[in-house]
Design an enzyme around this catalytic site. Structure first.
Site, PDB file in Angstrom:
ATOM      1  N   SER A  40      22.855 -69.349  -1.128  1.00  0.00           N
ATOM      2  CA  SER A  40      24.100 -69.647  -0.522  1.00  0.00           C
ATOM      3  C   SER A  40      25.388 -69.577  -1.180  1.00  0.00           C
ATOM      4  CB  SER A  40      24.013 -71.060   0.085  1.00  0.00           C
ATOM      5  OG  SER A  40      25.155 -71.374   0.892  1.00  0.00           O
ATOM      6  N   SER A 109      17.271 -69.996  -4.499  1.00  0.00           N
ATOM      7  CA  SER A 109      18.233 -71.018  -4.047  1.00  0.00           C
ATOM      8  C   SER A 109      17.928 -71.512  -2.755  1.00  0.00           C
ATOM      9  CB  SER A 109      19.593 -70.983  -4.623  1.00  0.00           C
ATOM     10  OG  SER A 109      20.351 -72.037  -4.746  1.00  0.00           O
ATOM     11  N   PHE A 110      19.004 -71.575  -1.969  1.00  0.00           N
ATOM     12  CA  PHE A 110      18.865 -71.638  -0.550  1.00  0.00           C
ATOM     13  C   PHE A 110      17.746 -70.668   0.000  1.00  0.00           C
ATOM     14  CE2 PHE A 110      20.655 -69.522   3.544  1.00  0.00           C
ATOM     15  CZ  PHE A 110      20.247 -70.576   4.126  1.00  0.00           C
ATOM     16  N   ASP A 231      19.560 -73.351 -16.328  1.00  0.00           N
ATOM     17  CA  ASP A 231      20.128 -73.247 -14.860  1.00  0.00           C
ATOM     18  C   ASP A 231      20.797 -74.551 -14.694  1.00  0.00           C
ATOM     19  OD1 ASP A 231      20.762 -73.340 -12.233  1.00  0.00           O
ATOM     20  OD2 ASP A 231      18.697 -72.628 -11.689  1.00  0.00           O
ATOM     21  N   HIS A 259      20.710 -69.250 -13.177  1.00  0.00           N
ATOM     22  CA  HIS A 259      20.457 -69.397 -11.968  1.00  0.00           C
ATOM     23  C   HIS A 259      20.008 -68.159 -11.276  1.00  0.00           C
ATOM     24  CE1 HIS A 259      19.925 -71.781  -8.120  1.00  0.00           C
ATOM     25  NE2 HIS A 259      20.865 -71.060  -7.553  1.00  0.00           N
TER      26      HIS A 259
END
Length: 281
Positions: A40, A109-110, A231, A259
Site C-alpha cells: 500500500s 506488506s499489504f 525493516d 521493507h
C-alpha cells in the site's frame, strides 16, 4: 519533466474486468503461476513494486502482477466499500479472468495481508505463500506507515516517504519518485488512498494490528516468510510472529535490508522464490 510525462513512464499493462473493476496487470513468462501482490501507499502500483524482479522470476514462472482494486491503474470506485473481503473477492475474480486455477501468491506488506486472507478464505486456490514485510500480530505505528496517510502530493514529499522504506535510501531513484508521484498527483488519488487505509490514531499513530495468531493458524498452504532485518516500516518482529503461528512456515531474513526485499536484493529474492515455489503446483 511534467506530471503527465512522469505518468506516461508508468507503462500500462493488460486489462481484464474482475469483481466489477477494470483491472490493470502485467503478465510475463510461462509455467507455474506466481501472482505478485504489491503493498500500500501513495502512488503504489504493481509496476513500482515488481518490475525490477519480474524478469528474474519470469525465467522460471508465469509471473502475474495486478494492480489491486483501487490502486495503481486499476479502477477506484468512489461508492465502493474497500476492505479485505472485497480485495480477496477481487483477487479471486482476477484469477478467474486470467484463467489461473491455483497460484503461488507473493505479497509485499499489504499484499502479504491480502495473500494470507485469500489463503484462509479460498485455500483451494493457493498453492503457496511468500510473505515479504507483512504485518502480523500488533506493533507500534511506524513513521513509514503513518506518513502515507498525511502525504500531500509533491516530488519532495514522495521522496521523503520512499526513503523510509529501504535500508539504503540510495535505491530511491528520481525515476521511482517521479513514477509514484505522478500516480499520487492524479486528481482525487490521495483522497482515494485515504478511503482505502484507516487514519492513524493518537498522537503517535497508535498501533498496527496485522493477522492474529488464530487467523494465521488457519493457513494451510506451504509458506515462506521473507523479511528485511532493518525493516523500519513493518518490523522484523511481525515476520517472526507470523513464522511462529503459520503451521510449518519457513523464514529467511535478509541483513542490511529494509521493507522492499524484492527491490533491495532482487537476485537473492528470486532465487529463494524459485527454490520454494518450483515444485508446489
Amino acid at each position: 519533466m511534467t506530471v503527465a510525462e512522469h505518468y506516461q513512464a508508468v507503462p500500462p499493462g493488460l486489462t481484464v474486468h474482475a469483481a466489477g473493476h477494470r483491472t490493470n496487470y502485467y503478465d510475463d513468462g510461462a509455467g507455474t503461476p506466481v501472482v505478485l501482490l504489491h503493498g500500500s501507499g501513495p502512488g503504489v502500483s504493481a509496476f513500482s513494486n515488481w518490475h525490477g524482479v519480474t524478469p528474474l522470476l519470469a525465467q522460471n514462472f508465469r509471473t502475474i502482477a495486478p494492480d489491486i482494486a483501487g490502486y495503481g491503474l486499476t479502477e477506484f470506485q468512489s461508492d465502493g466499500h474497500y476492505d479485505i473481503k472485497l480485495w480477496a473477492a477481487h483477487l479471486l475474480a482476477f484469477l478467474d479472468a486470467v484463467e489461473v486455477e491455483r497460484a503461488v501468491l507473493v505479497g509485499n506488506s499489504f499484499g502479504g495481508a491480502l495473500a494470507i486472507a485469500t489463503a484462509v478464505f479460498a485455500p483451494e486456490r493457493v498453492a503457496g505463500l511468500v510473505l515479504l514485510g507483512t504485518p502480523a500480530g500488533e506493533f507500534p505505528m511506524t513513521t513509514g506507515l503513518r506518513s502515507g496517510w498525511y502525504y500531500e502530493p509533491s516530488p519532495e514529499n514522495m521522496r521523503a516517504i520512499l526513503e523510509e522504506f529501504p535500508f539504503d535510501p540510495a535505491i530511491v531513484t528520481d525515476e521511482m519518485v517521479g513514477q509514484r508521484y505522478a500516480l499520487s498527483a492524479r486528481p482525487g488519488a490521495q483522497e482515494a488512498f485515504r478511503r482505502l487505509v484507516p487514519e492513524p490514531s493518537g498522537a503517535g499513530g497508535g498501533s498496527v494490528r496485522g493477522a492474529s495468531a488464530g487467523f494465521l493458524a488457519k493457513v494451510s498452504a506451504p509458506t515462506m516468510i521473507v523479511h528485511g532485518r532493518e525493516d523500519r516500516v513493518v518490523p522484523l518482529e511481525a515476520g517472526l510472529f507470523a513464522g511462529q503461528h503459520i503451521p510449518g512456515a519457513d523464514m529467511h531474513v535478509f541483513g542490511h535490508c529494509g521493507h522492499w526485499v524484492q527491490l533491495e536484493r532482487p537476485e537473492a529474492f528470486a532465487q529463494q522464490v524459485a527454490l520454494f515455489a518450483g515444485g508446489l503446483v
